[in-house]
Write a protein that holds these residues in place. Structure first.
Motif, PDB file in Angstrom:
ATOM      1  N   MET A   1       0.836  -1.185   0.000  1.00  0.00           N
ATOM      2  CA  MET A   1       0.000   0.000   0.000  1.00  0.00           C
ATOM      3  C   MET A   1       0.879   1.245   0.000  1.00  0.00           C
ATOM      4  SD  MET A   1      -2.698   1.205   2.900  1.00  0.00           S
ATOM      5  CE  MET A   1      -4.251   1.512   2.135  1.00  0.00           C
ATOM      6  N   GLU A   2       0.539   2.217  -0.831  1.00  0.00           N
ATOM      7  CA  GLU A   2       1.289   3.465  -0.914  1.00  0.00           C
ATOM      8  C   GLU A   2       1.021   4.300   0.338  1.00  0.00           C
ATOM      9  OE1 GLU A   2       3.397   4.025  -3.403  1.00  0.00           O
ATOM     10  OE2 GLU A   2       2.761   2.225  -4.419  1.00  0.00           O
ATOM     11  N   THR A   3       2.058   4.949   0.820  1.00  0.00           N
ATOM     12  CA  THR A   3       1.892   5.832   1.964  1.00  0.00           C
ATOM     13  C   THR A   3       2.486   7.189   1.619  1.00  0.00           C
ATOM     14  OG1 THR A   3       4.017   5.300   2.971  1.00  0.00           O
ATOM     15  CG2 THR A   3       2.148   3.886   3.556  1.00  0.00           C
ATOM     16  N   GLU A   4       2.189   8.164   2.440  1.00  0.00           N
ATOM     17  CA  GLU A   4       2.748   9.496   2.255  1.00  0.00           C
ATOM     18  C   GLU A   4       4.124   9.617   2.896  1.00  0.00           C
ATOM     19  OE1 GLU A   4       1.626  12.136   0.420  1.00  0.00           O
ATOM     20  OE2 GLU A   4       0.146  10.718  -0.305  1.00  0.00           O
ATOM     21  N   THR A   5       4.602   8.569   3.581  1.00  0.00           N
ATOM     22  CA  THR A   5       5.910   8.604   4.196  1.00  0.00           C
ATOM     23  C   THR A   5       6.971   8.743   3.116  1.00  0.00           C
ATOM     24  OG1 THR A   5       5.146   7.148   5.957  1.00  0.00           O
ATOM     25  CG2 THR A   5       7.528   7.350   5.670  1.00  0.00           C
ATOM     26  N   LEU A   6       7.875   9.683   3.302  1.00  0.00           N
ATOM     27  CA  LEU A   6       8.932   9.877   2.326  1.00  0.00           C
ATOM     28  C   LEU A   6       9.955   8.764   2.423  1.00  0.00           C
ATOM     29  CD1 LEU A   6       9.541  13.714   2.704  1.00  0.00           C
ATOM     30  CD2 LEU A   6       8.208  12.541   0.949  1.00  0.00           C
ATOM     31  N   LEU A   7      10.395   8.272   1.287  1.00  0.00           N
ATOM     32  CA  LEU A   7      11.460   7.280   1.261  1.00  0.00           C
ATOM     33  C   LEU A   7      12.785   7.996   1.477  1.00  0.00           C
ATOM     34  CD1 LEU A   7      10.284   5.098  -1.761  1.00  0.00           C
ATOM     35  CD2 LEU A   7       9.803   4.790   0.669  1.00  0.00           C
ATOM     36  N   SER A   8      13.795   7.254   1.924  1.00  0.00           N
ATOM     37  CA  SER A   8      15.056   7.894   2.267  1.00  0.00           C
ATOM     38  C   SER A   8      15.871   8.312   1.048  1.00  0.00           C
ATOM     39  CB  SER A   8      15.886   6.979   3.165  1.00  0.00           C
ATOM     40  OG  SER A   8      16.153   5.772   2.495  1.00  0.00           O
ATOM     41  N   SER A   9      15.621   7.705  -0.099  1.00  0.00           N
ATOM     42  CA  SER A   9      16.362   8.051  -1.312  1.00  0.00           C
ATOM     43  C   SER A   9      15.389   8.333  -2.445  1.00  0.00           C
ATOM     44  CB  SER A   9      17.282   6.908  -1.728  1.00  0.00           C
ATOM     45  OG  SER A   9      18.241   6.673  -0.731  1.00  0.00           O
ATOM     46  N   PHE A  10      15.800   9.205  -3.329  1.00  0.00           N
ATOM     47  CA  PHE A  10      14.965   9.550  -4.473  1.00  0.00           C
ATOM     48  C   PHE A  10      15.864  10.115  -5.566  1.00  0.00           C
ATOM     49  CE2 PHE A  10      15.172  13.128  -1.599  1.00  0.00           C
ATOM     50  CZ  PHE A  10      15.484  14.195  -2.437  1.00  0.00           C
ATOM     51  N   VAL A  11      15.284  10.300  -6.736  1.00  0.00           N
ATOM     52  CA  VAL A  11      15.996  10.929  -7.836  1.00  0.00           C
ATOM     53  C   VAL A  11      15.169  12.113  -8.316  1.00  0.00           C
ATOM     54  CG1 VAL A  11      14.997   9.400  -9.590  1.00  0.00           C
ATOM     55  CG2 VAL A  11      17.162  10.528 -10.040  1.00  0.00           C
ATOM     56  N   LYS A  12      15.856  13.216  -8.644  1.00  0.00           N
ATOM     57  CA  LYS A  12      15.200  14.384  -9.240  1.00  0.00           C
ATOM     58  C   LYS A  12      15.639  14.436 -10.701  1.00  0.00           C
ATOM     59  CE  LYS A  12      16.535  17.575  -6.256  1.00  0.00           C
ATOM     60  NZ  LYS A  12      16.657  18.881  -5.583  1.00  0.00           N
ATOM     61  N   LEU A  13      14.657  14.525 -11.594  1.00  0.00           N
ATOM     62  CA  LEU A  13      14.952  14.587 -13.019  1.00  0.00           C
ATOM     63  C   LEU A  13      14.525  15.946 -13.556  1.00  0.00           C
ATOM     64  CD1 LEU A  13      13.609  11.090 -14.134  1.00  0.00           C
ATOM     65  CD2 LEU A  13      15.950  11.716 -13.491  1.00  0.00           C
ATOM     66  N   LEU A  14      15.441  16.644 -14.190  1.00  0.00           N
ATOM     67  CA  LEU A  14      15.105  17.895 -14.849  1.00  0.00           C
ATOM     68  C   LEU A  14      14.467  17.548 -16.183  1.00  0.00           C
ATOM     69  CD1 LEU A  14      18.315  20.008 -14.174  1.00  0.00           C
ATOM     70  CD2 LEU A  14      16.144  20.048 -12.934  1.00  0.00           C
ATOM     71  N   VAL A  15      13.226  17.980 -16.392  1.00  0.00           N
ATOM     72  CA  VAL A  15      12.477  17.610 -17.591  1.00  0.00           C
ATOM     73  C   VAL A  15      12.013  18.858 -18.344  1.00  0.00           C
ATOM     74  CG1 VAL A  15      11.736  15.414 -16.598  1.00  0.00           C
ATOM     75  CG2 VAL A  15      10.282  17.424 -16.326  1.00  0.00           C
TER      76      VAL A  15
ATOM     77  N   GLU B   1      11.198   6.768  -5.412  1.00  0.00           N
ATOM     78  CA  GLU B   1      10.529   8.040  -5.640  1.00  0.00           C
ATOM     79  C   GLU B   1      11.265   8.788  -6.728  1.00  0.00           C
ATOM     80  OE1 GLU B   1      10.055  10.338  -2.083  1.00  0.00           O
ATOM     81  OE2 GLU B   1       8.645   8.906  -1.239  1.00  0.00           O
ATOM     82  N   VAL B   2      10.481   9.448  -7.575  1.00  0.00           N
ATOM     83  CA  VAL B   2      11.019  10.275  -8.642  1.00  0.00           C
ATOM     84  C   VAL B   2      10.351  11.638  -8.538  1.00  0.00           C
ATOM     85  CG1 VAL B   2      11.149  10.604 -11.142  1.00  0.00           C
ATOM     86  CG2 VAL B   2      11.426   8.308 -10.181  1.00  0.00           C
ATOM     87  N   TYR B   3      11.162  12.675  -8.523  1.00  0.00           N
ATOM     88  CA  TYR B   3      10.651  14.039  -8.565  1.00  0.00           C
ATOM     89  C   TYR B   3      10.932  14.578  -9.961  1.00  0.00           C
ATOM     90  CZ  TYR B   3      10.157  14.181  -3.499  1.00  0.00           C
ATOM     91  OH  TYR B   3       9.771  13.940  -2.198  1.00  0.00           O
ATOM     92  N   LEU B   4       9.892  15.006 -10.645  1.00  0.00           N
ATOM     93  CA  LEU B   4      10.050  15.647 -11.941  1.00  0.00           C
ATOM     94  C   LEU B   4      10.119  17.147 -11.689  1.00  0.00           C
ATOM     95  CD1 LEU B   4       7.367  13.616 -13.909  1.00  0.00           C
ATOM     96  CD2 LEU B   4       9.827  13.163 -13.737  1.00  0.00           C
ATOM     97  N   VAL B   5      11.132  17.788 -12.245  1.00  0.00           N
ATOM     98  CA  VAL B   5      11.367  19.208 -12.006  1.00  0.00           C
ATOM     99  C   VAL B   5      11.520  19.901 -13.355  1.00  0.00           C
ATOM    100  CG1 VAL B   5      12.859  20.896 -10.865  1.00  0.00           C
ATOM    101  CG2 VAL B   5      12.628  18.600  -9.901  1.00  0.00           C
ATOM    102  N   LYS B   6      10.760  20.956 -13.566  1.00  0.00           N
ATOM    103  CA  LYS B   6      10.912  21.736 -14.796  1.00  0.00           C
ATOM    104  C   LYS B   6      12.315  22.322 -14.825  1.00  0.00           C
ATOM    105  CE  LYS B   6       9.705  24.221 -18.428  1.00  0.00           C
ATOM    106  NZ  LYS B   6      10.150  23.685 -19.669  1.00  0.00           N
TER     107      LYS B   6
END
Length: 123
Positions: free
Chosen positions: A1-15, A49-54
């Protein structure tokens, strides 16, 4: 089940286009958690987790995104074949599945901005 808890690692992609990229990732099976411009947060199960960033106009990233980098994602509930089929339905070329000597099966595909995603399952 998906939760709102942030995972300890993620990637930010400039798109180049956040919504176009979000639609691509969601079609592969990522879930949108929140959109807080300039970020849009996506999650693959409770594993990545993936963060898409303009991409800021002042940051010259054209032709430089993703060079030499594979973003590894363990598939979890889906198989690499299912991820490959979803990508192919989007018109994306897929490499694999390939059995690797380190005991995994993997597919590699590129997102709309050229980032290479490496989906992995145990062999």
């Amino acid at each position: 089940m998906e939760t709102e808890t942030l995972l300890s690692s993620f990637v930010k992609l400039l798109v180049s286009d956040v919504e176009r990229s979000a639609a691509f990732y969601e079609a592969l099976g990522f879930k949108r958690l929140r959109s807080d411009p300039p970020f849009l947060q996506l999650r693959w199960e409770n594993q990545a987790e993936v963060y898409l960033v303009k991409a800021p106009a002042a940051l010259p990233v054209e032709g430089r995104r993703g060079a030499g980098v594979l973003i590894g994602i363990r598939v979890g509930a889906l198989s690499v074949e299912e991820v490959a089929a979803r990508a192919q339905a989007l018109g994306v070329s897929v490499d694999g599945p390939t059995r690797q000597p380190w005991h995994t099966r993997e597919v590699v595909l590129s997102d709309p901005d050229g980032y290479r995603l490496n989906f992995i399952e145990p062999a």
